[in-house]
Write an enzyme that holds these catalytic residues in place. Structure first.
Site, PDB file in Angstrom:
ATOM      1  N   ARG A 241     -15.161 -20.771 -47.782  1.00  0.00           N
ATOM      2  CA  ARG A 241     -14.525 -21.712 -48.712  1.00  0.00           C
ATOM      3  C   ARG A 241     -15.078 -21.524 -50.129  1.00  0.00           C
ATOM      4  O   ARG A 241     -14.335 -21.554 -51.106  1.00  0.00           O
ATOM      5  CB  ARG A 241     -14.729 -23.155 -48.262  1.00  0.00           C
ATOM      6  CG  ARG A 241     -13.851 -24.131 -49.024  1.00  0.00           C
ATOM      7  CD  ARG A 241     -14.172 -25.563 -48.715  1.00  0.00           C
ATOM      8  NE  ARG A 241     -15.571 -25.854 -48.986  1.00  0.00           N
ATOM      9  CZ  ARG A 241     -16.194 -26.983 -48.671  1.00  0.00           C
ATOM     10  NH1 ARG A 241     -15.530 -27.935 -48.042  1.00  0.00           N
ATOM     11  NH2 ARG A 241     -17.458 -27.180 -48.955  1.00  0.00           N
TER      12      ARG A 241
ATOM     13  N   ASP B 152      -3.441 -26.955 -43.201  1.00  0.00           N
ATOM     14  CA  ASP B 152      -3.528 -28.412 -43.293  1.00  0.00           C
ATOM     15  C   ASP B 152      -2.146 -28.999 -43.100  1.00  0.00           C
ATOM     16  O   ASP B 152      -1.140 -28.332 -43.383  1.00  0.00           O
ATOM     17  CB  ASP B 152      -4.089 -28.844 -44.653  1.00  0.00           C
ATOM     18  CG  ASP B 152      -4.590 -30.283 -44.585  1.00  0.00           C
ATOM     19  OD1 ASP B 152      -5.726 -30.490 -44.112  1.00  0.00           O
ATOM     20  OD2 ASP B 152      -3.834 -31.198 -44.953  1.00  0.00           O
TER      21      ASP B 152
ATOM     22  N   ARG C  47     -10.164 -29.619 -35.388  1.00  0.00           N
ATOM     23  CA  ARG C  47     -10.931 -29.200 -36.564  1.00  0.00           C
ATOM     24  C   ARG C  47     -12.071 -28.257 -36.186  1.00  0.00           C
ATOM     25  O   ARG C  47     -13.154 -28.314 -36.774  1.00  0.00           O
ATOM     26  CB  ARG C  47     -11.514 -30.407 -37.319  1.00  0.00           C
ATOM     27  CG  ARG C  47     -10.488 -31.336 -37.906  1.00  0.00           C
ATOM     28  CD  ARG C  47     -10.140 -30.885 -39.324  1.00  0.00           C
ATOM     29  NE  ARG C  47      -9.053 -31.689 -39.834  1.00  0.00           N
ATOM     30  CZ  ARG C  47      -9.212 -32.725 -40.628  1.00  0.00           C
ATOM     31  NH1 ARG C  47     -10.404 -33.066 -41.034  1.00  0.00           N
ATOM     32  NH2 ARG C  47      -8.169 -33.408 -41.036  1.00  0.00           N
TER      33      ARG C  47
ATOM     34  N   ARG D 111     -16.060 -27.692 -41.901  1.00  0.00           N
ATOM     35  CA  ARG D 111     -17.297 -27.819 -42.678  1.00  0.00           C
ATOM     36  C   ARG D 111     -18.588 -27.834 -41.878  1.00  0.00           C
ATOM     37  O   ARG D 111     -19.655 -27.629 -42.437  1.00  0.00           O
ATOM     38  CB  ARG D 111     -17.229 -29.102 -43.519  1.00  0.00           C
ATOM     39  CG  ARG D 111     -16.324 -28.946 -44.713  1.00  0.00           C
ATOM     40  CD  ARG D 111     -16.191 -30.228 -45.468  1.00  0.00           C
ATOM     41  NE  ARG D 111     -15.508 -31.222 -44.665  1.00  0.00           N
ATOM     42  CZ  ARG D 111     -15.057 -32.378 -45.127  1.00  0.00           C
ATOM     43  NH1 ARG D 111     -15.231 -32.698 -46.388  1.00  0.00           N
ATOM     44  NH2 ARG D 111     -14.436 -33.223 -44.335  1.00  0.00           N
TER      45      ARG D 111
ATOM     46  N   TYR E 248       1.118 -40.102 -46.600  1.00  0.00           N
ATOM     47  CA  TYR E 248       0.356 -39.442 -47.671  1.00  0.00           C
ATOM     48  C   TYR E 248       1.199 -39.249 -48.933  1.00  0.00           C
ATOM     49  O   TYR E 248       0.711 -39.385 -50.051  1.00  0.00           O
ATOM     50  CB  TYR E 248      -0.151 -38.079 -47.201  1.00  0.00           C
ATOM     51  CG  TYR E 248      -1.408 -38.141 -46.353  1.00  0.00           C
ATOM     52  CD1 TYR E 248      -2.644 -38.421 -46.922  1.00  0.00           C
ATOM     53  CD2 TYR E 248      -1.365 -37.911 -44.983  1.00  0.00           C
ATOM     54  CE1 TYR E 248      -3.798 -38.469 -46.157  1.00  0.00           C
ATOM     55  CE2 TYR E 248      -2.511 -37.955 -44.205  1.00  0.00           C
ATOM     56  CZ  TYR E 248      -3.734 -38.234 -44.797  1.00  0.00           C
ATOM     57  OH  TYR E 248      -4.869 -38.285 -44.046  1.00  0.00           O
TER      58      TYR E 248
HETATM   59  O1  CP3 Z   1      -8.253 -28.039 -36.371  1.00  0.00           O
HETATM   60  C1  CP3 Z   1      -8.476 -27.066 -37.123  1.00  0.00           C
HETATM   61  O2  CP3 Z   1      -9.559 -26.471 -37.176  1.00  0.00           O
HETATM   62  C2  CP3 Z   1      -7.318 -26.546 -37.948  1.00  0.00           C
HETATM   63  C3  CP3 Z   1      -7.330 -26.941 -39.330  1.00  0.00           C
HETATM   64  C4  CP3 Z   1      -6.903 -28.330 -39.753  1.00  0.00           C
HETATM   65  C5  CP3 Z   1      -7.369 -28.914 -40.944  1.00  0.00           C
HETATM   66  N1  CP3 Z   1      -6.696 -30.087 -41.161  1.00  0.00           N
HETATM   67  C6  CP3 Z   1      -8.386 -28.314 -41.814  1.00  0.00           C
HETATM   68  C7  CP3 Z   1      -9.020 -29.141 -42.851  1.00  0.00           C
HETATM   69  C8  CP3 Z   1      -5.993 -29.226 -39.194  1.00  0.00           C
HETATM   70  C9  CP3 Z   1      -5.242 -29.137 -37.882  1.00  0.00           C
HETATM   71  C10 CP3 Z   1      -5.861 -30.314 -40.102  1.00  0.00           C
HETATM   72  C11 CP3 Z   1      -4.929 -31.424 -39.884  1.00  0.00           C
HETATM   73  C12 CP3 Z   1      -5.005 -32.605 -40.762  1.00  0.00           C
HETATM   74  N2  CP3 Z   1      -5.206 -32.656 -42.115  1.00  0.00           N
HETATM   75  C13 CP3 Z   1      -4.736 -33.911 -40.326  1.00  0.00           C
HETATM   76  C14 CP3 Z   1      -4.334 -34.293 -38.931  1.00  0.00           C
HETATM   77  C15 CP3 Z   1      -5.469 -34.244 -37.995  1.00  0.00           C
HETATM   78  C16 CP3 Z   1      -6.387 -35.416 -38.109  1.00  0.00           C
HETATM   79  O3  CP3 Z   1      -7.549 -35.204 -38.421  1.00  0.00           O
HETATM   80  O4  CP3 Z   1      -5.924 -36.524 -37.835  1.00  0.00           O
HETATM   81  C17 CP3 Z   1      -4.861 -34.767 -41.435  1.00  0.00           C
HETATM   82  C18 CP3 Z   1      -4.715 -36.266 -41.426  1.00  0.00           C
HETATM   83  C19 CP3 Z   1      -5.132 -33.961 -42.557  1.00  0.00           C
HETATM   84  C20 CP3 Z   1      -5.287 -34.410 -43.982  1.00  0.00           C
HETATM   85  C21 CP3 Z   1      -6.613 -34.003 -44.451  1.00  0.00           C
HETATM   86  N3  CP3 Z   1      -6.917 -32.751 -44.940  1.00  0.00           N
HETATM   87  C22 CP3 Z   1      -7.821 -34.728 -44.362  1.00  0.00           C
HETATM   88  C23 CP3 Z   1      -7.951 -36.152 -43.886  1.00  0.00           C
HETATM   89  C24 CP3 Z   1      -8.845 -33.894 -44.824  1.00  0.00           C
HETATM   90  C25 CP3 Z   1     -10.320 -34.181 -44.874  1.00  0.00           C
HETATM   91  C26 CP3 Z   1     -10.694 -34.808 -46.159  1.00  0.00           C
HETATM   92  C27 CP3 Z   1     -12.200 -34.905 -46.299  1.00  0.00           C
HETATM   93  O5  CP3 Z   1     -12.668 -34.600 -47.399  1.00  0.00           O
HETATM   94  O6  CP3 Z   1     -12.866 -35.254 -45.321  1.00  0.00           O
HETATM   95  C28 CP3 Z   1      -8.261 -32.665 -45.179  1.00  0.00           C
HETATM   96  C29 CP3 Z   1      -8.969 -31.482 -45.637  1.00  0.00           C
HETATM   97  C30 CP3 Z   1      -9.316 -30.529 -44.547  1.00  0.00           C
HETATM   98  N4  CP3 Z   1      -8.404 -30.045 -43.676  1.00  0.00           N
HETATM   99  C31 CP3 Z   1     -10.582 -29.941 -44.301  1.00  0.00           C
HETATM  100  C32 CP3 Z   1     -10.399 -29.058 -43.239  1.00  0.00           C
HETATM  101  C33 CP3 Z   1     -11.415 -28.128 -42.645  1.00  0.00           C
HETATM  102  C34 CP3 Z   1     -11.873 -30.200 -45.067  1.00  0.00           C
HETATM  103  C35 CP3 Z   1     -11.711 -29.640 -46.452  1.00  0.00           C
HETATM  104  C36 CP3 Z   1     -12.908 -28.911 -46.947  1.00  0.00           C
HETATM  105  O7  CP3 Z   1     -13.226 -27.813 -46.443  1.00  0.00           O
HETATM  106  O8  CP3 Z   1     -13.505 -29.406 -47.909  1.00  0.00           O
END
Ligand code: CP3
Length: 370
Positions: free
Chosen positions: A46, A83, A33, A37, A162
């Site tokens: 964003r 994602d 990640r 954020r 999911y």
């Molecule tokens: O690593 C990176 O920088 C690449 C981008 C990336 C994101 N999600 C961006 C993201 C990657 C590789 C993921 C993978 C992802 N997404 C996983 C597997 C990795 C892990 O953390 O175990 C999972 C389970 C998800 C599902 C998901 N999407 C979650 C749990 C969330 C966060 C929800 C929250 O509100 O905290 C997301 C959204 C997400 N994906 C964000 C980002 C930067 C945050 C969204 C935002 O900007 O508001």
């Protein structure tokens, strides 16, 4: 050419070399990640996109946020900004992600019909925006000192969890329930998702990613027998399929099961190139158990980025020592960086990994040269 004698203009091959367990001048590092954020410039983009899903679906903006952390930190890899939930979204479930709510599907899998009518994924067309982002990023990275681009997918089980649950969950009760109440239905779903994952990663490789990572974020919530039957089995199928195809076989695969410490040997047996570790397993212990057949990636607890720089450096040194002299280590966090992390800590961490690993290599090399 040895990595230390590489010219300043050569691409940065540390990550790919470490994934192949070849010698490196210092330990490569990237951060799960790493775009997100905790970076004000990410939040600005964003806001410009309007919301997270639109950001993912706009290749120019996805490219921009992929590159943002590389401008701040001396990272050794870029990871595609996207994602794992793009696959179910493309299969018609309707993804939204809102701050404080997390990911949600408008049409989660509920009825028998929902399962039966789930369409197969045509990754290159259904997720064309991802392939377009990859091509843009590769073009932008195509300069001096360029770092490789990592593509990714969720694991079949994590995606299924999911899709059945409809979003995040504390205990994934519905998804775990399905495994026991309707195992046949669960297997049919996992087969369908595995085909989608294989097609998605193949399309990403075709578009230009140079390594891939599979996130099995929720594998660790299964008991061992269920992990074998419903997660590892499908990870094995995905790895075998990618390694069987001439077009994809040379691309290193990193498998990461969060909470998978009990199953490391069998994860390594999948035929993957590297195993990602969360922070619960010391690297030396993992190495003793797995041997040298794969590289290891990890595993600083992301919470440690709230500690002072001195403590971060101490823990970084510990991890590098645990990784030992054999190479095949990619430094990373044990899970994603937290949104309120101070970016200055990340800069110090990345520099510490490079500086300390270089020093440790030099001091190990000394006695041999006397
Ligand atoms: O690593 C990176 O920088 C690449 C981008 C990336 C994101 N999600 C961006 C993201 C990657 C590789 C993921 C993978 C992802 N997404 C996983 C597997 C990795 C892990 O953390 O175990 C999972 C389970 C998800 C599902 C998901 N999407 C979650 C749990 C969330 C966060 C929800 C929250 O509100 O905290 C997301 C959204 C997400 N994906 C964000 C980002 C930067 C945050 C969204 C935002 O900007 O508001």
């Amino acid at each position: 050419m040895s990595p230390s004698s590489a010219s300043a203009n050569a691409p940065n091959e540390r990550l790919l070399r470490a994934l192949r367990r070849q010698p490196v001048d210092c330990t490569p590092v990237w951060i799960m990640r790493q775009a997100g954020r905790y970076l004000p410039e990410y939040r600005a983009v964003r806001a410009r996109a309007g919301d997270f899903v639109t950001l993912c679906k706009t290749p120019e903006l996805a490219c921009e946020v992929t590159l943002q952390p590389l401008r701040r930190f001396a990272l050794d890899a870029a990871i595609l900004f996207s994602d794992i939930l793009t696959i179910p979204d493309a299969m018609g479930l309707g993804l939204s992600v809102h701050e404080g709510v997390g990911p949600r599907f408008r049409k989660p899998l509920r009825t028998r019909r929902d399962f039966e009518t789930l369409p197969p994924l045509e990754a290159a067309t259904d997720l064309a925006y991802v392939m377009q982002a990859i091509r843009l990023i590769r073009r932008e990275l195509d300069g001096n000192d360029s770092v490789p681009l990592i593509g990714f997918s969720g694991s079949p089980w994590t995606l299924a969890a999911y899709m059945v649950e409809g979003g995040g969950s504390k205990d994934f009760r519905r998804a775990k329930g399905l495994l026991h109440e309707q195992p046949q239905r669960a297997h049919r779903l996992l087969e369908k998702i595995t085909a989608a994952v294989i097609g998605y990663l193949s399309a990403q490789i075709e578009a230009g990613v140079q390594a891939v990572m599979v996130f099995d974020t929720w594998g660790g919530m299964l008991c061992t027998a269920d992990y074998d039957e419903f997660s590892l089995r499908y990870l094995n199928l995905a790895v075998a399929a990618l390694k069987a195809e001439p077009a994809t076989r040379a691309i290193p695969i990193i498998l990461f099961t969060k909470g998978g410490g009990n199953w490391l040997e069998r994860i390594a047996d999948s035929g993957c190139d590297a195993v990602g570790l969360d922070w619960t397993i010391p690297l030396d212990q993992a190495r003793r158990r797995i041997g040298d057949r794969v590289a290891l990636q990890g595993n600083l607890d992301p919470m440690l980025l709230y500690a002072g720089d001195e403590k971060i450096e101490r823990e970084t040194r510990r991890i590098l020592q645990q990784a030992g002299n054999g190479g095949g280590h990619i430094f990373n966090l044990g899970h994603g960086i937290l949104p309120d992390t101070d970016p200055a800590r990340v800069a110090n961490l990345v520099d510490a990994v490079h500086r300390l690993s270089r020093e440790m290599k030099a001091s190990r090399a000394k006695p041999a040269s006397i």
